[in-house]
Structures are given as C-alpha cells and as structure tokens.
Design a protein around this motif. Structure first.
Motif, PDB file in Angstrom:
ATOM      1  N   THR A 107      39.556  41.531  83.888  1.00  0.00           N
ATOM      2  CA  THR A 107      40.112  42.779  82.929  1.00  0.00           C
ATOM      3  C   THR A 107      40.397  41.936  81.464  1.00  0.00           C
ATOM      4  N   THR A 108      41.085  40.988  81.654  1.00  0.00           N
ATOM      5  CA  THR A 108      41.501  40.322  80.320  1.00  0.00           C
ATOM      6  C   THR A 108      40.235  39.724  79.417  1.00  0.00           C
ATOM      7  N   GLY A 109      39.565  38.912  80.452  1.00  0.00           N
ATOM      8  CA  GLY A 109      38.124  38.281  79.793  1.00  0.00           C
ATOM      9  C   GLY A 109      37.253  39.490  79.287  1.00  0.00           C
ATOM     10  N   ALA A 110      36.962  40.511  79.989  1.00  0.00           N
ATOM     11  CA  ALA A 110      36.279  41.590  79.341  1.00  0.00           C
ATOM     12  C   ALA A 110      36.514  42.252  78.321  1.00  0.00           C
ATOM     13  N   LEU A 111      37.822  42.338  77.909  1.00  0.00           N
ATOM     14  CA  LEU A 111      38.421  43.095  76.918  1.00  0.00           C
ATOM     15  C   LEU A 111      38.226  42.346  75.784  1.00  0.00           C
ATOM     16  N   PHE A 156      33.037  34.999  83.635  1.00  0.00           N
ATOM     17  CA  PHE A 156      33.442  33.623  83.114  1.00  0.00           C
ATOM     18  C   PHE A 156      34.591  33.402  83.384  1.00  0.00           C
ATOM     19  N   THR A 157      35.695  34.678  82.798  1.00  0.00           N
ATOM     20  CA  THR A 157      37.220  34.239  83.196  1.00  0.00           C
ATOM     21  C   THR A 157      37.322  34.046  84.566  1.00  0.00           C
ATOM     22  N   VAL A 158      37.100  34.840  85.582  1.00  0.00           N
ATOM     23  CA  VAL A 158      37.204  34.748  86.854  1.00  0.00           C
ATOM     24  C   VAL A 158      36.701  33.551  87.584  1.00  0.00           C
ATOM     25  N   VAL A 159      35.618  33.073  86.932  1.00  0.00           N
ATOM     26  CA  VAL A 159      35.157  31.689  87.547  1.00  0.00           C
ATOM     27  C   VAL A 159      35.889  30.548  87.177  1.00  0.00           C
ATOM     28  N   MET A 160      36.694  30.669  85.913  1.00  0.00           N
ATOM     29  CA  MET A 160      37.338  29.541  85.352  1.00  0.00           C
ATOM     30  C   MET A 160      38.931  29.603  85.961  1.00  0.00           C
ATOM     31  N   THR A 203      43.454  23.419  85.485  1.00  0.00           N
ATOM     32  CA  THR A 203      44.069  23.433  84.755  1.00  0.00           C
ATOM     33  C   THR A 203      44.793  24.565  84.725  1.00  0.00           C
ATOM     34  N   ARG A 204      46.191  24.957  84.170  1.00  0.00           N
ATOM     35  CA  ARG A 204      46.992  26.229  84.134  1.00  0.00           C
ATOM     36  C   ARG A 204      46.655  26.850  82.786  1.00  0.00           C
ATOM     37  N   ILE A 219      45.244  34.124  80.570  1.00  0.00           N
ATOM     38  CA  ILE A 219      45.263  35.606  80.981  1.00  0.00           C
ATOM     39  C   ILE A 219      46.674  36.133  80.776  1.00  0.00           C
ATOM     40  N   TYR A 220      47.535  35.515  81.191  1.00  0.00           N
ATOM     41  CA  TYR A 220      49.001  36.290  80.920  1.00  0.00           C
ATOM     42  C   TYR A 220      49.125  36.692  79.380  1.00  0.00           C
ATOM     43  N   THR A 221      48.589  35.854  78.590  1.00  0.00           N
ATOM     44  CA  THR A 221      48.855  36.019  76.997  1.00  0.00           C
ATOM     45  C   THR A 221      48.056  37.404  76.638  1.00  0.00           C
ATOM     46  N   VAL A 222      46.809  37.461  77.107  1.00  0.00           N
ATOM     47  CA  VAL A 222      46.040  38.577  76.781  1.00  0.00           C
ATOM     48  C   VAL A 222      46.610  39.700  77.593  1.00  0.00           C
TER      49      VAL A 222
END
Length: 281
Positions: free
Chosen positions: A127-131, A158-162, A168-169, A175-178
């Motif tokens: 959801t964060t990547g899609a936004l 892409f965000t899910v795969v990453m 790396t964190r 993700i938390y920021t968005v």
C-alpha cells in the motif's frame, strides 16, 4: 560453517549479517557498531570485548531516508487530498476519493500493527509503495489515470519484493515513514470533513468523521513510535530474532534496554554464563 577466526579484531561497523549461519563465529575484539545480526544463527558465537552500540554513519543514513520519504509522501498525499476536500457523493470523482482513503487507511493501519504481526508487512509494503507510485507515476506520465494505476501496481510489487528479500532495514524505515504520513493524511482529511459537516448541523456524519479522526491520530502516533524504534535498531547493533544460545558476551557494553530486548540479563554481559535464549522478533 563460518571460519571461527574470520571476524575477530576487525572493523565491521554497519555490516549486515542478517539471516546468516554464524554458529561458533569469533567476533572478539571487533567493532560491531551499527551491525545487524537479525535472524542470524549465533549459537556458541564469541563477542568477547566486541564494541557494540550506535554507528554514526547508520544514524545519518537512517535520518536521511526518513527525511526524504517524509518529503515525498507529504507532497504526494497533500496534492491528492487537498483536491478531494470538497468532493461529495454526487461528484463523479467520489469513488476515486474513497479508494484513496482506503489505501491511506490500509497503509496506516498495517504500518501500525506490523511489528507485532509480521505477516502484515507485505500489506504495508504494497500500500505504501502503491500510494507513491500512483501519484508520481501519474505526474510523470501527464496525469494519465491508467498509467498511474499501472505505476502504482509496479511500485507496490517492487516494495513488497524489496521488503522481503533485502537485508537492510532501510526499506522498513521507508515503509513506516510513508505509512505514518498516510495515517496522518487520513486523520487530517477526517478532521476537515468532520468540521465541515458539524458546521452545517449534520451531527451523525460529523461525529462519525470525528471518531475516525481520533482513531487515526492514535494510529499515526503508533506508527511514529514504530518508526523511532526501527530507527534505533537500525543504527544500533541488533540481534533481533537471532539465536543467542551459548553466546559469549563478556566485556561488552549493553544498556538495560538492549539487554531486556534481547533477553540478556545484565549479569550475563559481564560473566561467562551462557545466554541460552532465542530472541523473539
């Protein structure tokens, strides 16, 4: 099996050993500030005299990632939300506004509960990547709705795969920021809608939006707390989820917060008593 002498007396700051098999590995005398041993197999490992704590470079990198994504997310969501403030059910774009609010709510809620329920993390990533993908893809492709949807799907995947396959964190920090910005965006929209409805004496709807505003204010604060904890763990030597059975942690400095977090009573950091613990995520 890892060479037991490979990692002793070395500068290993900010290295990621996430998920690696390091049983019986020797890290004695090494600088491990900012290292990640999350989910690693460390049974019998030797950390005698190792230097642990916050890595200055990690602190700077983490803060830069948070600042960058706050800017990206706030700009995207402010542009999308301000355009929908006056939209009502009679307007043709109302379904798009509801879809946007649904994504904001999903991103915020999943980011809030992600640390306690790891299976929710792919939802937060999607959801964060899609936004971000929807807004910036649409802007780059001249506001073509179909193109914006396509870029949203690509960015979300892409965000899910990453988040699933990178060590790396930084991805989790992003993700938390968005997700926090999304929760705040929903809170802002709810408060604005509640105020306008209450001003025209639509009490039921106004109270409903007011409740949503308060709920998402709490969700926003929870995501911020998750983000700060993740930033703290990113910058500090971390053993989250690692197998710490029989590790030697002699002569290392761990504050009470870290000892409790990783199941290590204070006396175990100063004696050769085996830890015999596997840290829960």
């Amino acid at each position: 099996m890892t060479n037991v002498q490979k990692w002793s007396n070395r500068n290993l700051r900010n290295r990621s050993f996430r998920g690696q098999n390091l049983q019986q590995a020797n890290f004695s005398g090494s600088d491990l500030r900012g290292c990640s041993f999350d989910l690693a197999q460390l049974k019998g490992a030797n950390f005698d005299r190792a230097r642990v704590g916050y890595g200055p470079e990690s602190i700077l990198i983490g803060l830069l990632v948070v600042i960058d994504f706050v800017g990206l997310a706030f700009y995207a969501m402010s542009q999308m939300l301000f355009g929908g403030l006056g939209v009502t059910a009679e307007v043709s774009t109302y379904p798009y506004l509801m879809a946007l609010l649904g994504f904001l709510a999903s991103a915020g809620i999943s980011s809030a509960i992600c640390p306690s329920r790891r299976r929710v993390k792919p939802i937060a990533a999607l959801t964060t990547g899609a936004l971000l993908g929807f807004f910036y893809g649409g802007v780059m492709l001249k506001n073509d709705p179909l193109a914006a949807v396509m870029t949203a799907c690509i960015a979300g995947a892409f965000t899910v795969v990453m988040s699933a396959f990178t060590r790396t964190r930084l991805v989790t920090l992003a993700i938390y920021t968005v997700g926090g910005c999304a929760a705040y965006g929903f809170c802002f929209f709810s408060g604005t809608r509640a105020s306008s409805l209450l001003n025209v004496q639509q009490l039921v709807a106004g109270v409903g939006w007011s409740v949503l505003c308060l709920v998402f204010l709490g969700i926003t604060l929870q995501v911020i707390a998750n983000l700060l904890l993740e930033l703290k763990d990113f910058a500090h030597t971390s053993w989250r989820g690692a197998d710490l059975s029989d590790v030697n942690l002699d002569d290392i400095q761990l504050d009470s917060y870290k000892r409790n977090r990783y199941g290590l009573p204070s006396e175990r950091a100063r004696t050769r008593e085996p830890a015999n613990s596997t840290v829960s995520g």
